[in-house]
Write a protein that holds these residues in place. Structure first.
Motif, short mmCIF file in Angstrom:
data_model
loop_
_atom_site.label_atom_id
_atom_site.label_comp_id
_atom_site.label_asym_id
_atom_site.label_seq_id
_atom_site.Cartn_x
_atom_site.Cartn_y
_atom_site.Cartn_z
N ALA A 13 37.64 50.06 33.37
CA ALA A 13 37.04 49.28 32.28
C ALA A 13 37.01 47.81 32.61
O ALA A 13 36.04 47.09 32.31
CB ALA A 13 37.81 49.53 30.99
N ILE A 14 38.09 47.34 33.25
CA ILE A 14 38.14 45.91 33.61
C ILE A 14 37.05 45.59 34.63
O ILE A 14 36.35 44.57 34.54
CB ILE A 14 39.53 45.56 34.16
N VAL A 15 36.87 46.49 35.61
CA VAL A 15 35.83 46.26 36.63
C VAL A 15 34.45 46.24 36.01
O VAL A 15 33.60 45.40 36.32
CB VAL A 15 35.92 47.34 37.72
N ILE A 16 34.23 47.17 35.06
CA ILE A 16 32.93 47.21 34.41
C ILE A 16 32.68 45.95 33.59
O ILE A 16 31.59 45.38 33.59
CB ILE A 16 32.83 48.47 33.53
N LEU A 17 33.70 45.48 32.91
CA LEU A 17 33.54 44.25 32.12
C LEU A 17 33.25 43.06 33.01
O LEU A 17 32.40 42.20 32.69
CB LEU A 17 34.79 44.01 31.29
N ILE A 18 33.93 42.99 34.17
CA ILE A 18 33.68 41.87 35.09
C ILE A 18 32.25 41.94 35.63
O ILE A 18 31.56 40.93 35.74
CB ILE A 18 34.71 41.90 36.23
N ALA A 19 31.81 43.17 35.97
CA ALA A 19 30.45 43.32 36.48
C ALA A 19 29.41 42.90 35.43
O ALA A 19 28.41 42.25 35.74
CB ALA A 19 30.22 44.76 36.92
N LEU A 20 29.68 43.32 34.19
CA LEU A 20 28.75 42.92 33.13
C LEU A 20 28.73 41.41 32.95
O LEU A 20 27.67 40.80 32.73
CB LEU A 20 29.14 43.61 31.82
N PHE A 21 29.87 40.79 33.09
CA PHE A 21 29.94 39.33 32.95
C PHE A 21 29.17 38.64 34.06
O PHE A 21 28.41 37.69 33.83
CB PHE A 21 31.41 38.90 32.94
N ILE A 22 29.36 39.13 35.30
CA ILE A 22 28.64 38.52 36.44
C ILE A 22 27.14 38.71 36.28
O ILE A 22 26.35 37.80 36.55
CB ILE A 22 29.14 39.14 37.75
N ALA A 23 26.73 39.91 35.85
CA ALA A 23 25.29 40.15 35.66
C ALA A 23 24.71 39.24 34.59
O ALA A 23 23.60 38.73 34.72
CB ALA A 23 25.07 41.62 35.28
#
Length: 384
Positions: free
Chosen positions: A59-69
């Protein structure tokens, strides 16, 4: 059955029991929701109605990816040759110039266009001229985007509007001109008028385009009548050539005639002055001679006689010799003597030039002839 009706066991929709002390705690509701999301993304599921341990690594990785996108999508680099129109929730917000710009993801919509590049659009079609002839005309229109806001928002397809405006303007100009004008010297004029008319149409439509140049690339008769048209064109070229030759001849002969007329006038004036001056000189000489004649008439009369005879005999090859003591005059045809002697000399010298010795022979022959005639005259007198 509703959760708060009899027999519902006081079960509330959030998974807990409704006690007699009022509604469930808000913190507990939020915690249960987070536990469910954590279980969904790999966290520990709730056990025995107790909450899980929270978010997992995925979940943390997905949140970081969404933030970068989201950050990447919000950054926009506008090139030096470009401009951008910003629509916020579908409504015009502002126009960006070159540089680094930021937008709100999922809220702002960006449309970038090159506003410095000169673009070109060409088309060709058959058109009817004023004198009811068909010509095939092709043009190219060069344009730039001058107002990006109008270009993006006012017209659905600016290029299509440009094509229709160009064709309408060209048909108007060609339909107002004769075929000969369109095919020959009228190309530049038609191109200039078409450019002005296209620009007026684009400004009325609000397309945000500016026409920089219109080139009339070709104008010719349809293929079906091309041969006949070439014959007509050749005849017109011959007409122009002959007219130019006639004008050149006229431009050459008229100044020449004027020069000859001026020369004759100058010669006439010079002859006039010469005659007047000669008459004045003769008059002056006669007046001076009259004075001398009054002083000594005999001498003057003899002098006039000698001068007159000299002027008359100066141009004749015949010589008259006055014999002393007689009334006869000796006639010597020097021209015939000289011609005879020259003929003999030429025959003897086989075509060579007359030399000094030949002239001496002629002179001696003339002198001998004179002496013989004088002797003959003396003998005749002695016999008498």
């Amino acid at each position: 059955m509703a959760w708060n009706e009899p027999g519902g066991n006081n079960q509330d929709p959030w998974g807990g029991r409704r006690g007699n002390d009022g509604p469930p705690d808000l913190d507990e509701v939020i915690k249960k929701a987070m536990d469910k999301m954590g279980g969904l993304f790999g966290g520990k599921p709730p056990a025995g109605g107790r909450s899980g341990s929270g978010f997992g690594p995925l979940a943390i990785v997905i949140l970081i990816a969404l933030f970068i996108a989201a950050v990447y999508d919000s950054v926009n680099i506008i090139d030096q040759r470009e401009q951008a129109v910003v629509l916020r929730l579908g409504k015009y917000h502002e126009t960006w110039g070159p540089g680094l710009q930021w937008k709100i993801p999922l809220v702002d919509t960006i449309t970038k266009e090159n506003v410095t590049k000169v673009q070109s659009k060409s088309f060709s079609n058959k058109m009817l001229t004023e004198d009811e002839n068909i010509v095939e005309v092709s043009i190219s229109v060069q344009y730039v985007i001058s107002d990006i806001k109008s270009y993006v928002l006012n017209v659905r397809s600016p290029q299509s509007s440009l094509s229709q405006a160009a064709e309408s303007a060209l048909r108007h100009e060609v339909g107002s001109s004769e075929m000969h004008f369109v095919l020959t010297e009228g190309r530049e004029t038609i191109a200039s008028e078409v450019q002005i008319r296209i620009q007026s149409y684009l400004d009325a439509y609000g397309t945000g385009l500016t026409v920089s140049k219109v080139n009339l690339e070709g104008a010719h008769a349809p293929d079906e009548v091309q041969d006949a048209f070439l014959d007509v064109t050749k005849a017109r070229e011959d007409e122009v050539r002959l007219r130019n030759e006639a004008e050149t001849y006229a431009n050459g002969i008229i100044p020449e005639a004027r020069g000859q007329a001026q020369r004759q006038l100058e010669e006439a004036n010079a002859y006039k002055e010469q005659v007047i001056a000669k008459a004045i000189g003769e008059t002056s000489r006669f007046n001076q001679l009259l004075v001398e004649y009054k002083r000594s008439p005999d001498v003057t009369r003899e002098r006039l006689y000698i001068d007159t005879v000299q002027s008359v005999l100066a141009s004749t090859p015949k010589v008259l010799v006055d014999v002393e003591g007689g009334n006869n005059m000796m006639y010597l045809p020097l021209d015939k003597i000289v011609n005879k002697q020259v003929s003999n000399s030429v025959a003897q010298s086989s075509g060579q030039n007359l030399t000094a010795s030949d002239l001496d022979k002629v002179t001696r022959q003339v002198i001998d002839e004179i002496r013989q005639r004088q002797s003959s005259v003396r003998r005749t007198r002695e016999l008498r």
